[in-house]
Design a protein around this motif. Structure first.
Motif, PDB file in Angstrom:
ATOM      1  N   SER A  67       1.041  -1.002   0.125  1.00 30.47           N
ATOM      2  CA  SER A  67      -0.459   0.158  -0.081  1.00 30.47           C
ATOM      3  C   SER A  67       0.823   2.024   0.004  1.00 30.47           C
ATOM      4  O   SER A  67       0.911   1.836   0.951  1.00 30.47           O
ATOM      5  N   ARG A  68       1.878   1.599  -0.974  1.00 33.21           N
ATOM      6  CA  ARG A  68       2.702   2.812  -1.294  1.00 33.21           C
ATOM      7  C   ARG A  68       1.994   3.419  -2.610  1.00 33.21           C
ATOM      8  O   ARG A  68       1.164   2.836  -2.757  1.00 33.21           O
ATOM      9  N   VAL A  69       2.123   4.270  -2.614  1.00 33.42           N
ATOM     10  CA  VAL A  69       2.005   5.425  -3.560  1.00 33.42           C
ATOM     11  C   VAL A  69       2.704   4.686  -4.975  1.00 33.42           C
ATOM     12  O   VAL A  69       3.384   4.127  -5.093  1.00 33.42           O
ATOM     13  N   PRO A  70       1.936   5.135  -5.909  1.00 38.86           N
ATOM     14  CA  PRO A  70       1.027   5.540  -6.365  1.00 38.86           C
ATOM     15  C   PRO A  70      -0.285   4.406  -6.446  1.00 38.86           C
ATOM     16  O   PRO A  70      -1.654   4.858  -6.988  1.00 38.86           O
TER      17      PRO A  70
ATOM     18  N   ASP B  96      -1.936   3.106  -3.254  1.00 38.60           N
ATOM     19  CA  ASP B  96      -2.549   4.178  -2.127  1.00 38.60           C
ATOM     20  C   ASP B  96      -2.072   4.402  -1.318  1.00 38.60           C
ATOM     21  O   ASP B  96      -0.569   4.495  -1.454  1.00 38.60           O
ATOM     22  N   ASP B  97      -1.450   5.276  -0.428  1.00 39.76           N
ATOM     23  CA  ASP B  97      -0.921   6.936   0.317  1.00 39.76           C
ATOM     24  C   ASP B  97      -1.339   6.585   1.787  1.00 39.76           C
ATOM     25  O   ASP B  97      -2.268   6.698   2.667  1.00 39.76           O
TER      26      ASP B  97
ATOM     27  N   THR C  48      -2.448   9.997   3.266  1.00 38.97           N
ATOM     28  CA  THR C  48      -3.891  10.586   3.003  1.00 38.97           C
ATOM     29  C   THR C  48      -4.131  10.825   4.873  1.00 38.97           C
ATOM     30  O   THR C  48      -4.116   9.904   5.317  1.00 38.97           O
TER      31      THR C  48
ATOM     32  N   THR D  64     -10.187   7.490   0.375  1.00 42.10           N
ATOM     33  CA  THR D  64      -9.628   7.043  -0.768  1.00 42.10           C
ATOM     34  C   THR D  64      -8.161   6.296   0.164  1.00 42.10           C
ATOM     35  O   THR D  64      -7.113   5.622  -1.023  1.00 42.10           O
TER      36      THR D  64
ATOM     37  N   GLU E 154       7.149   7.826  -4.289  1.00 38.69           N
ATOM     38  CA  GLU E 154       6.593   8.697  -3.467  1.00 38.69           C
ATOM     39  C   GLU E 154       6.067   9.679  -3.499  1.00 38.69           C
ATOM     40  O   GLU E 154       4.993  11.118  -3.386  1.00 38.69           O
TER      41      GLU E 154
ATOM     42  N   ARG F  56      -0.909   9.709  -6.233  1.00 43.33           N
ATOM     43  CA  ARG F  56      -1.998   8.438  -6.785  1.00 43.33           C
ATOM     44  C   ARG F  56      -2.492   7.973  -7.512  1.00 43.33           C
ATOM     45  O   ARG F  56      -3.671   9.455  -8.044  1.00 43.33           O
TER      46      ARG F  56
END
Lengths: 305, 217, 651
Positions: free
Chosen positions: A190-193, A195-196, A199, A204, A271, A276
């Motif tokens: 769950s990293r960018v792009p 999931d952020d 945030t 989101t 990141e 994202r």
């Protein structure tokens, strides 16, 4: 003995590396950033606290963190680190391991649905969807590795007579694997792009929203499990990058840790410079990684490798 | 040095795949720049063992300049100037496009095997890459709505043809002279395209090729 | 063999028992269940000998001086007898509390009778030795299960489902009989052993005709249409047996026929494999799209049949290419999955039955939070869900691992085999992921969260006879997962009498079984360790309870929970070309919207295709023939006379 030692070192060092990501991101933003050991502080803080459980939840909610932590530990037990053999290994352990990670995910999703929160349900649905697609890529990588090396075990992949690395005579195809495994690393952790993690809007999120209701030591277990998982994927990629001659010994260990740190830096850079994706573009992103490895696997039919 | 050649070819395949999956026009142009540079590097790498005289070197430098810098720059300017929405607007979706890309490479692998050409050692991958690039270029022209993506598809097609030529011939510079001519044509074509696109945009307020359908009587 | 016949005889007596005692409702049920259980136990005991002993036992009678009815138990038959005799008594036990309407005692008695007939006919199907015998018992099986489906015959949907099932069963049987007819025309003998003598071109016809027939019984993708209709219509313990055991008879047919024909052409394996992949992936995608819990489980049967066929297909390709490991492990995975699926699928159907009985609803979006009121049903259903998703340390993983292993063995080859193996590994991975997604949906929406309706909120745990079978089945799932060695050996014993499948080295088998067992136990150990760790962390800590964090919203209602529909929608839409999703949404048209509605339905493309391609044209043609039927009885007699004359003239 040596294997056990490297396993213990890995479990202790895994929370260190995400600090690198934060540092890199802070550098790009022109800030000083949190200390490198921030994750240890966070874990210690969480372990000191108690928990609040939702009245909607059942025993499944409490099983979620434990199971996902146990699966992450399993992954490290079977994974060779820096030229040292893992604690356990056998022919076929890769399949077992990726399925065991599946059961960790299964319980994380169930724990999220157990809270009766619409947001957590949303995150759970996304996690279920994206990780299924990611699984296809991972198995394609296994197919490719079997073609190249004829084995079904992490140890044989990276520590046999004919190890799989980018620098081997037929390594150019592995460029595909490195790229797509990096994409899978970003997806699964769950990293960018995709999931952020930083945030603030629940709508989101994917992974962060699923663990909204966990607190205290439960949350610490989840976090620790997540660090192990990230460490596992990063170590996977570093094995691909390191030439075979550097395996083993103190020098090998240093090269390994260095490469590992570089991958975390790469995550931080990614990141910092990318935004994202819209949720409906994520499947395309994962499919791209799948297509890359499939390309490589099809090329092996030419007898090129 | 087949190793580096293979790596370059793999990067070309990668760029083909990414171009099928990319949804931003700018990203597409960037990918094309990368592809252009890599494609022009291929013959240079293949000739590594043979002697390359100065003319050849200069020739390849110009090649890289045109394929990798000049044409992408022109395209980039076109995107900046005329495209209001900088999305690709596919007719065939991205997921299907990616899978189509897989089918294309699979078919080109089979075709390469079936052709039974007497290729020099290590040229199979080159031919596969060439056919894939060629077919993917056609696919891109077919499956995207904007006029500018048609041009990009055409560019990719040209890259494919260039690679095919490299794969099938023994090293002789006459081929590259022909190629060079084609390249200049292409350059002129891209420039003209820029002007035409500008006019299409003036006439229709958009560069969607579907609007061209209204030109029929 | 005698023990086997004794078991069947006892079962038949048990089946007749309720017909005479239906006035005493509870003692009828108890007596029936007792006799059935004893009969099945004897049957299980009868299986042991043929598995141990390589010599094949046969028994035969002459019937009407025309045909011989002959039965024999070889290792394959014995293996398929295990799920029959293991699952059926458990579901019978379940029916004690499940069939609780005393005013319908007569109907219950008849249901019991047909249930017994189904058990006996299934046992006979896997032991039948020649064409006539097989055809007879096959029909008996189809008919008895048809009557079981029709239990609630006064409902319109049930009757429709029953007729649909009947048509599919009969059409499938037609194909099988056609295949047998082709075989008979070449061998001139009814015996199965003669099948190997058929010329290879005819073998192709025989196999593919039978594949359609057996496929429609098993629920292979385009022929599966009856499954999602018949299972929701039938009582749950009947669905459990039909889905867990009866559809495996189709698989048995395919494997048996393959063995009898002794073919090595790769086209057989390729076809089976492709059918398997299609059924597997599309079955689970449709399951995700369905929200009637029994329909969903029915589609999961399609999926699991797909996995089983993938195993069989890989095995057949292994035989074709002479790769022993591939053949052995492919078939072994296939057979083990037959056993595993019979366990966890019947467990899930029994759980679904308990949920239906207590919540009086089939739609999962009306349930929720049931694990608090029904702890045993919830926990066993959770076990079943993990098993069917193929996750360790439960049984589903063991069989899937064997299939994976076989597929990886086949990757070394080039050409079409490589592509097929690649596709089958990817489909297995995809199926596994999607099945996990689907069952997190079921567990999460049905058993976790907050109840969405009053009926569900007031549900209570069901009676002991319903929970006991579920607990036994759930334990079996765990036992096979943690102690796989004897079961893997059992499967290879079952393969012993299969022609063409050469033996795999016992060291390799033992090694794999040991490693799987080790991994499962290690995982359980680490899980226990983590639980202990968690306990230590929570010592002397303040733990309190409060409402779920509503992300700033302070008035949550149970209707705000994520529904199964929305959970699955993005995945289903990903497969859009193969799945038809119909949505109707009223939209928001005003500034202050009042009531908006949203409904979505997932339609089966196979069903739409069937309607378009066969039923539509058939109805038009038959509509034009309507004039034949005009209600005049004298003319009907005329038809008969005419037919007789024509027949006499030409034959």
């Amino acid at each position: 003995m040596e294997s056990m030692l490297s396993f213990l070192l890995a479990t202790l060092a895994a929370p260190l590396f995400p600090g690198i990501i934060l540092k890199v991101k802070a550098f790009f933003a022109g800030k000083k950033g949190p200390p490198l050991l921030i994750k240890y502080y966070t874990l210690a803080k969480l372990l000191r606290k108690g928990s609040v459980y939702s009245t909607s939840t059942s025993f499944v909610f409490k099983m979620g963190p434990t199971v996902s932590f146990a699966t992450a530990l399993m992954a490290l037990l079977f994974f060779p680190l820096a030229g040292v053999k893992p604690v356990f290994f056998f022919h076929g352990d890769v399949i077992v391991l990726f399925y065991i990670m599946g059961i960790g995910r299964f319980f994380t999703i169930l724990a999220a649905l157990d809270t009766a929160s619409p947001f957590e349900g949303m995150g759970a649905a996304r996690e279920a969807f994206f990780s299924t697609l990611a699984e296809a890529t991972v198995f394609m990588v296994l197919i490719l590795f079997y073609r190249m090396n004829g084995s079904l075990s992490f140890t044989d992949y990276f520590q046999s007579q004919n190890p799989i690395t980018l620098m081997s005579p037929n390594g150019s195809l592995l460029l595909f694997v490195v790229v797509s495994m990096f994409m899978i690393l970003l997806t699964e952790n769950s990293r960018v792009p995709v999931d952020d993690p930083a945030t603030h809007l629940e709508l989101t999120m994917i992974h962060e929203v699923m663990i909204l209701d966990h607190s205290g030591p439960d949350l610490a277990l989840i976090e620790l499990g997540a660090f192990y998982k990230l460490f596992f994927y990063a170590a996977f990629i570093s094995h691909l990058l390191i030439p075979a001659k550097f395996a083993g010994g103190a020098a090998g260990g240093a090269v390994f840790v260095g490469t590992l740190a570089m991958i975390y830096v790469a995550i931080g850079v990614t990141e910092s410079i990318t935004a994202r994706f819209k949720m409906n573009l994520v499947p395309k992103y994962i499919l791209t990684s799948f297509a890359l490895v499939t390309f490589a696997a099809i090329l092996t039919t030419m007898g090129l490798v | 040095m087949t190793h580096i050649t293979d790596a370059v070819l793999v990067i070309i395949l990668l760029s083909v795949l990414l171009s099928l999956g990319s949804n931003r026009l700018k990203a597409l142009v960037e990918i094309m720049a990368l592809q252009g540079i890599m494609v022009s590097l291929v013959p240079l790498l293949l000739e590594y063992k043979a002697e390359v005289h100065h003319g050849g070197i200069i020739f390849f430098q110009i090649m890289i300049l045109i394929k990798g810098v000049l044409i992408p720059w022109l395209l980039y300017m076109a995107v900046q100037r005329i495209a209001i929405k900088r999305e690709v607007e596919p007719i065939i979706g991205y997921h299907a496009s990616l899978l189509a890309g897989l089918v294309v490479i699979f078919v080109s692998t089979i075709v390469t095997q079936k052709l039974h050409l007497t290729l020099a050692a290590g040229r199979e991958l080159l031919l596969i890459t060439a056919i894939t690039t060629l077919a993917a270029g056609l696919f891109l022209m077919m499956s995207r709505r904007k006029a500018i993506t048609q041009v990009i598809g055409y560019l990719m097609l040209e890259n494919g043809i260039y690679l095919t030529g490299t794969a099938l011939t023994k090293q002789s510079h006459t081929l590259y002279v022909v190629e060079f001519g084609v390249l200049l044509d292409l350059l002129v074509g891209v420039m003209i395209m820029g002007i035409i696109l500008h006019n299409i945009k003036d006439a229709f307020d958009d560069v969607d090729t579907t609007f061209l359908g209204s030109l029929k009587d | 063999m005698e023990t086997f016949l004794v078991a069947l005889g006892l079962l038949l007596t048990g089946g007749a028992f309720p017909l005479f005692t239906h006035r005493l409702f509870n003692s009828m049920k108890a007596g029936y269940i007792f006799i059935t259980a004893v009969g099945c136990l004897i049957g299980l005991y009868a299986v042991v000998l043929p598995l141990r002993n390589p010599e094949i036992m046969t028994v035969s009678w002459s019937w009407l001086h025309l045909f011989t009815l002959s039965f024999s138990i070889d290792s394959l038959s014995a293996f398929f007898l295990i799920p029959i005799f293991f699952i059926c008594p458990l579901t019978a036990l379940y029916s004690f509390h499940y069939m609780n309407k005393e005013q319908q005692s007569g109907r219950t008695a008849v249901n019991f009778f047909f249930f017994t007939l189904l058990i006996i006919s299934m046992a006979l199907v896997v032991t039948a030795k020649n064409i006539i015998t097989f055809a007879l018992v096959w029909e008996l099986m189809s008919l008895s299960s048809f009557f079981l489906v029709m239990y609630e015959y006064q409902r319109d949907t049930t009757r429709k489902a029953g007729y649909l099932y009947f048509i599919f069963a009969q059409a499938g049987a037609m194909f099988i009989f056609a295949a047998f007819a082709v075989a008979y025309s070449h061998t001139g003998s009814f015996a199965f052993d003669q099948f190997a003598r058929i010329p290879s071109a005819a073998k192709l016809i025989v196999f593919f005709l039978a594949l359609v027939g057996f496929g429609s019984k098993a629920g292979v993708f385009p022929f599966h249409i009856w499954l999602p209709h018949a299972h929701p219509a039938a009582p749950s313990h009947i669905s459990a047996v039909m889905s867990g055991v009866m559809i495996k008879m189709g698989i048995y047919g395919i494997i048996r026929l393959y063995g009898l024909l002794a073919v090595t052409d790769p086209i057989f394996g390729q076809t089976v494999l492709v059918f398997g992949m299609i059924s597997g992936v599309l079955g689970v995608v449709y399951a995700l799209g369905k929200h009637d819990i029994k329909k969903l489980l029915a589609y999961h049967s399609v999926e699991n049949i797909g996995i089983i066929l993938i195993g069989a297909g890989i095995g057949m390709l292994g035989v074709s290419s002479g790769n022993r490991a591939m053949a052995g492990f492919g078939f072994a995975g296939c057979l083990l999955h037959v056993l595993n699926h019979s366990i966890f699928k019947s467990l899930l159907f029994l759980g679904a039955g308990a949920v239906l009985q207590k919540s009086k609803s089939r739609h999962i979006d009306q349930m929720g939070g049931l694990i608090k009121n029904m702890p045993i049903t919830g926990r066993t259903f959770l076990v079943g869900s993990i098993s069917i998703s193929g996750l360790p340390p439960f049984n589903g993983f063991i069989s899937e691992f064997l299939i994976y292993y076989a597929a990886f063995q086949g990757l070394n080859q080039n050409g079409s085999t490589f592509i097929l193996m690649m596709l089958s590994i990817i489909s297995l991975a995809l199926i596994g992921g999607l099945a996990a997604a689907c069952f997190t949906k079921v567990i999460g929406i049905v058993f976790l969260g907050e109840p969405r309706s009053a009926n569900v909120a007031g549900a209570v745990e069901c009676g002991l006879t319903m929970t006991a079978p579920m607990v036994i089945l759930a334990l079996s799932c765990l036992v096979i997962g943690v102690l796989p060695e004897p079961f893997i050996n059992l499967v290879f014993l079952g393969l012993r009498d299969m022609q063409g499948v050469g033996a795999v080295g016992p060291d390799i088998i033992a090694g794999i079984a040991r490693n799987l067992a080790f991994a499962a136990r290690l995982f359980l150990g680490i899980l226990v360790l983590s639980t202990v760790l968690r306990r230590i962390f929570y010592m002397k800590k303040e733990v309190s309870r409060g409402p779920t964090w509503g992300c700033g919203f302070t008035l949550p209602t149970v209707r705000m929970q994520y529904t199964g529909t929305s959970y699955a929608m993005s995945i289903v839409e990903f497969f859009k070309p193969f799945v038809k999703v119909n949505t109707s949404y009223s939209g928001i048209n005003e500034i202050f919207p009042t009531k908006t509605t949203y409904a979505s339905r997932v339609d089966d493309v196979a069903e739409i295709g069937l309607n378009k391609a066969i039923i539509g044209p058939l109805l038009t043609v038959l509509g034009k023939m309507r004039w034949i039927q005009h209600g005049n009885i004298q003319l009907y007699i005329g038809y008969i006379v005419l037919t007789i004359i024509v027949l006499l003239l030409f034959i």
